[in-house]
Design an enzyme around this catalytic site. Structure first.
Site, PDB file in Angstrom:
ATOM      1  N   PRO A 110       0.960  -1.239  -0.112  1.00 24.78           N
ATOM      2  CA  PRO A 110      -0.100   0.176  -0.093  1.00 24.78           C
ATOM      3  C   PRO A 110       0.768   1.318  -0.050  1.00 24.78           C
ATOM      4  CG  PRO A 110       0.072  -1.070   2.229  1.00 24.78           C
ATOM      5  CD  PRO A 110       0.848  -1.791   1.468  1.00 24.78           C
ATOM      6  N   SER A 468       3.396   5.207  48.030  1.00 23.91           N
ATOM      7  CA  SER A 468       3.396   3.933  48.512  1.00 23.91           C
ATOM      8  C   SER A 468       4.327   3.424  49.698  1.00 23.91           C
ATOM      9  CB  SER A 468       4.035   2.801  47.058  1.00 23.91           C
ATOM     10  OG  SER A 468       5.203   3.162  46.945  1.00 23.91           O
ATOM     11  N   SER A 538      10.028   4.286  39.168  1.00 24.04           N
ATOM     12  CA  SER A 538      10.432   3.367  38.049  1.00 24.04           C
ATOM     13  C   SER A 538       9.376   2.463  37.535  1.00 24.04           C
ATOM     14  CB  SER A 538      11.639   2.424  38.533  1.00 24.04           C
ATOM     15  OG  SER A 538      11.175   1.827  39.765  1.00 24.04           O
TER      16      SER A 538
END
Lengths: 631, 283
Positions: A110, A468, A538
């Site tokens: 395409p 946390s 992280s």
């Protein structure tokens, strides 16, 4: 086709077939350029359409055709159901046809910009390309894009097929104007261009010449396809064969199986295996059909060497008098193929020939606008973007500049989690620093440094959402270790961002770089013999794995501080969740940005029903069980 | 094939006993020589294959000294599933597609060679040579791994697998030519010979055993026929032909104007039917 039919005729026919060469070519053009019609025409006119397919085609043409009840050849080619409905070709489709002179494999791709990757896929194995142009429209942005990709992927022979001449009254002036415009544009691309005016719809200049354009005396498309020379001279290049598989049926036989990438091999040839560097001489070139006196490019053989050489998959056997280069630092072109962007610093697997190694894109120099070929600054690559940058590999590989050899000059990049192919690339050259920057060997090493501290250095990597409890736990843990006379250091996300990483923000690219720097810092601290506690959100699995890979086995202890988002948000010690919810902070992990929980952490801390002291105590016990600290 | 061997942990070769499988097996013998192909063959037996196919299968495996695993969907057998009682769609799904998945799960194969070719059918033209399958064995045509140069990516996670089609770029004529050139044994059903047949829905069906229900007064007729493609005998149409050796088969092919899959009943349920079957895990 003939039907004379005695076995002797058939044998003659089969011999002819066996000696025919195969040409693989790419067709590129947009939906409206008549590409599918052209391929349909080649298949139809070369009588490769069977009766039942023709019946289905006629029925389909009545139902969905765009040719007012006439046969719509494009319907022969458009494969998948979804494509038929949308009327565009989505993927790469391969078609096959043959004439008396050659066999052909057509890669039909395409043309839209969002399908650059599909076009590259078709181009990677093609020896020639047909670039379609609608005579009414002339050279368009897409023509430039197609030409650039064709050139980038090493195709030299190109037909500029100026199609739909029937719609411009077969006017020579239209043709000449487009040819001129294209020549001007393509001057720097290194293509050999043949211009053909045609009408795929009625077949003019497709299979044979046409009375409709007496002013054109060049070849028809098929004549060109049957005669174009694409041999490329691989035969004369120095011998190279990547080892695919070590062939050991029993203790008496040890051979190296592979497909020859360039040059010729025969018994007695002196060879070198790279990157390992071992040397030997070819004893035999083994095949199922007997040993060969000589073998060349494209042949799959098994090579037996005179000496017992300990080589494995990924080595390249090459002519000793002209060995292949090796490197672990390379300048490359990359075409990105994944929805998730490429960021410098992130790790991928690289596969080139038969070798797979972890790698990092260390630097992205610029990206290339595929429509204009302009260089633009880039900090990441998105789907279908082409960029130029540097790669750092974790191991040396044998390589060639892509322009010299496609098999040894190309690579793919794989995602480290899903193993999906996310990008492809071309080697340009080796960066000098790989050869000149030698690792300084120091006499006092990690072992001696940690020994006088009576400890095993490691990284305790606390990952989890903001709030946390990571930093609090890290602080208590360091206190407890300090009481036990351990040498420690804490790298805290917020603190590091005040200094080393002050220049980084919170976009995905910056988060990747943030973790890379902290990982390298942690590695230095482990080298110094310290028990290093890292307290960082992280959020991405890939980056945490990158740090794990920087360290030796057992040194990386991933601790998941598993506090649910609702609890973190209730605690909200720094008021950040409130701001994020209010839209004042963008890309906040858990709200505007994803947190990927560890799949196999060394330890999971649930902080919901316990204090930071209890959590630290659990960790301490875990470290003692691992002999990292004695209590 | 060598790439698969080098990258997969537990590969298998799907062996359908047809001419393409014969070529694929021959290529495997070449690829690993002097070693034997370092993986077993797997035949998914629907229990409705031509008897000559089964004899050929067992003989070839023994001659070549390769391991052969035969898997039959026992649940389907105990439920009496067959093409006459349940129709071709249900039979194919349970005894072939489901049965294949059972076998792949049972032996935990992470790569399976298949003999499919891109020229056979439009949806196959777009399938990769290394075709990724999720843990449910499904093919997602919209989400295939890019495949450039000869750099095949065969890496999968636990439960995922690869179907690998080494003959992707071969045409039907290539297959016959290669069989001729290399003198590769094929099932005798490909050669014309007098066989008992009945006509069903315009197809000549061979009466291979007495499980085929004959209508009142229907008597099988002896005709000189051969098969262009092999599968379950009640679903595979024969063609009238005198071609009893390779040269005449190839000659017949060259003048043929009917493409290969017409002899298979399963392709006719709607023009996008093969694509749908493939997504569900059929080969």
């Amino acid at each position: 086709m003939n039907s004379t039919g005695s076995p002797a005729d058939i044998e003659g026919y089969l011999e002819d077939q066996a000696s025919k060469t195969t040409l693989r070519f790419l067709t590129c053009g947009s939906v409206d350029d008549g590409k599918s019609t052209l391929i349909g025409r080649l298949l139809y006119d070369s009588k490769l359409i069977f009766e039942d397919q023709l019946a289905a085609l006629e029925a389909d043409s009545r139902r969905q055709g765009t040719q007012g009840g006439e046969i719509d050849l494009a319907l022969l080619v458009d494969g998948l159901a979804a494509e038929r409905e949308q009327g565009i070709t989505i993927d790469v489709a391969y078609r096959f046809f043959a004439t008396d002179k050659r066999k052909f494999v057509v890669a039909d791709t395409p043309g839209h910009e969002q399908y650059t990757r599909n076009m590259a896929t078709g181009a990677s194995n093609a020896e020639a390309a047909i670039i379609l142009i609608d005579a009414r429209k002339g050279v368009l942005t897409q023509t430039r894009r197609h030409s650039y990709i064709v050139s980038l992927f090493g195709i030299k022979e190109v037909v500029l097929a100026i199609n739909k001449m029937d719609l411009v009254d077969y006017d020579e002036k239209v043709f000449a104007r487009i040819v001129d415009e294209y020549r001007h544009f393509a001057a720097g691309l290194g293509l050999t261009i043949t211009n053909i005016p045609m009408s795929a719809l009625n077949g003019a200049n497709v299979m044979g010449g046409s009375d409709l354009m007496p002013w054109y005396d060049g070849p028809s498309l098929l004549e060109w396809l049957e005669t174009v020379d694409v041999s490329g001279g691989l035969d004369e290049d120095p011998f190279r064969m990547p080892v695919q598989w070590v062939n050991r049926p029993n203790l008496d036989f040890r051979g190296f199986s592979g497909t020859i990438a360039s040059g010729r091999v025969e018994p007695g040839l002196e060879v070198q295996l790279l990157p390992s560097g071992a040397r030997s001489r070819v004893a035999r070139v083994v095949t199922f059909d007997g040993d060969l006196p000589t073998a060349g490019p494209g042949e799959a053989v098994t090579i037996v060497l005179e000496d017992e050489v300990d080589a494995s998959r990924g080595e390249v056997i090459c002519a000793a008098d002209d060995p292949i280069d090796t490197s672990d630092q390379l300048a490359v072109h990359i075409l990105w193929m994944d929805e998730h962007e490429l960021y410098p610093g992130r790790q991928y697997y690289l596969k080139t020939a038969t070798k797979t190694v972890p790698c990092v894109v260390t630097e992205l120099k610029h990206k290339i606008n595929v429509n204009t070929m302009e260089h633009q600054p880039a900090r990441r690559l998105e789907l279908n973007e082409v960029g130029v940058g540097n790669l750092s590999l974790s191991d040396r590989v044998a390589f060639t500049r892509y322009g010299n050899n496609r098999e040894l000059g190309s690579f793919i990049l794989m995602d480290r989690q899903s193993f999906a192919t996310v990008g492809v690339g071309l080697f340009d050259f080796s960066l000098r620093r790989a050869e000149n920057v030698v690792w300084q060997a120091l006499t006092v090493d990690k072992f001696s440094r940690s020994e006088i501290k009576h400890q095993k250095p490691c990284v305790i990597w606390l990952t989890g959402l903001s709030g946390s409890g990571k930093s609090t736990i890290a602080n208590v843990l360091e206190n407890r270790l300090h009481d036990l006379h351990r040498h420690t250091y804490v790298l805290d996300g917020d603190n590091v961002r005040h200094g080393l990483n002050r220049d980084l923000g919170f976009t995905e690219a910056d988060r990747v770089e943030n973790i890379r720097r902290v990982g390298e810092t942690a590695k230095l601290m482990v080298d110094a013999g310290l028990i290093t506690i890292v307290s960082f959100i992280s959020p991405y699995v890939t980056e945490r794995r990158m740090v794990r890979d920087l360290l030796e086995d057992g040194e990386f202890i991933e601790v998941f501080v598993d506090t649910p988002l609702e609890i973190c948000e209730q605690r909200d010690p720094k008021g950040l969740y409130r701001k994020a919810r209010a839209g004042e902070i963008k890309n906040f992990t858990g709200i505007g940005s994803e947190y990927q929980a560890p799949e196999n952490p060394e330890y999971v801390l649930s902080t919901v029903d316990q204090t930071a002291e209890e959590s630290a105590e659990q960790l301490l016990k875990f470290l003692a069980d691992r002999d990292i600290v004695q209590r | 094939m060598r790439e698969v061997m080098a990258e997969a942990e537990n590969p298998v070769m799907l062996y359908s006993i047809g001419k393409d499988s014969s070529v694929m097996l021959h290529l495997a013998m070449k690829a690993f020589y002097p070693s034997k192909p370092p993986f077993p063959l797997l035949h998914v037996d629907t229990t409705w294959k031509f008897r000559e196919m089964i004899e050929f299968r067992d003989r070839r495996a023994a001659e070549l000294g390769v391991d052969l695993i035969v898997h039959i969907n026992q649940e389907g057998v105990s439920e009496g599933v067959g093409p006459f009682s349940h129709g071709s769609a249900v039979h194919t799904d349970i005894m072939k597609t489901q049965s294949l998945k059972q076998a792949l799960d049972k032996y935990k194969f992470d790569a399976a060679f298949g003999g499919a070719r891109r020229d056979e059918e439009k949806s196959r033209a777009k399938e990769r040579i290394f075709s990724f399958r999720n843990p449910q064995h499904r093919w997602d045509p919209k989400n295939q791994r890019p495949e450039l140069w000869h750099l095949y990516n065969g890496r999968v996670r636990a439960g995922e697998s690869m179907r690998v089609f080494p003959l992707s770029n071969w045409t039907d004529l290539d297959i016959w030519q290669y069989i001729y050139q290399e003198n590769i044994p094929i099932v005798p059903l490909y050669y014309a010979q007098s066989r008992p047949v009945v006509e069903r829905d315009g197809m000549l069906i061979m009466v291979d055993d007495d499980r085929i229900p004959l209508e009142a007064g229907e008597v099988p007729e002896e005709k000189v026929v051969r098969f262009r493609t092999l599968g379950c005998y009640p679903l595979t149409g024969a063609i009238e032909s005198r071609a009893d050796n390779l040269a005449t088969i190839i000659e017949e092919m060259l003048v043929a104007r009917t493409s290969e899959r017409e002899g298979r009943a399963i392709d006719k349920d709607g023009s996008a039917s093969m694509e749908k079957k493939k997504q569900e895990g059929y080969f």
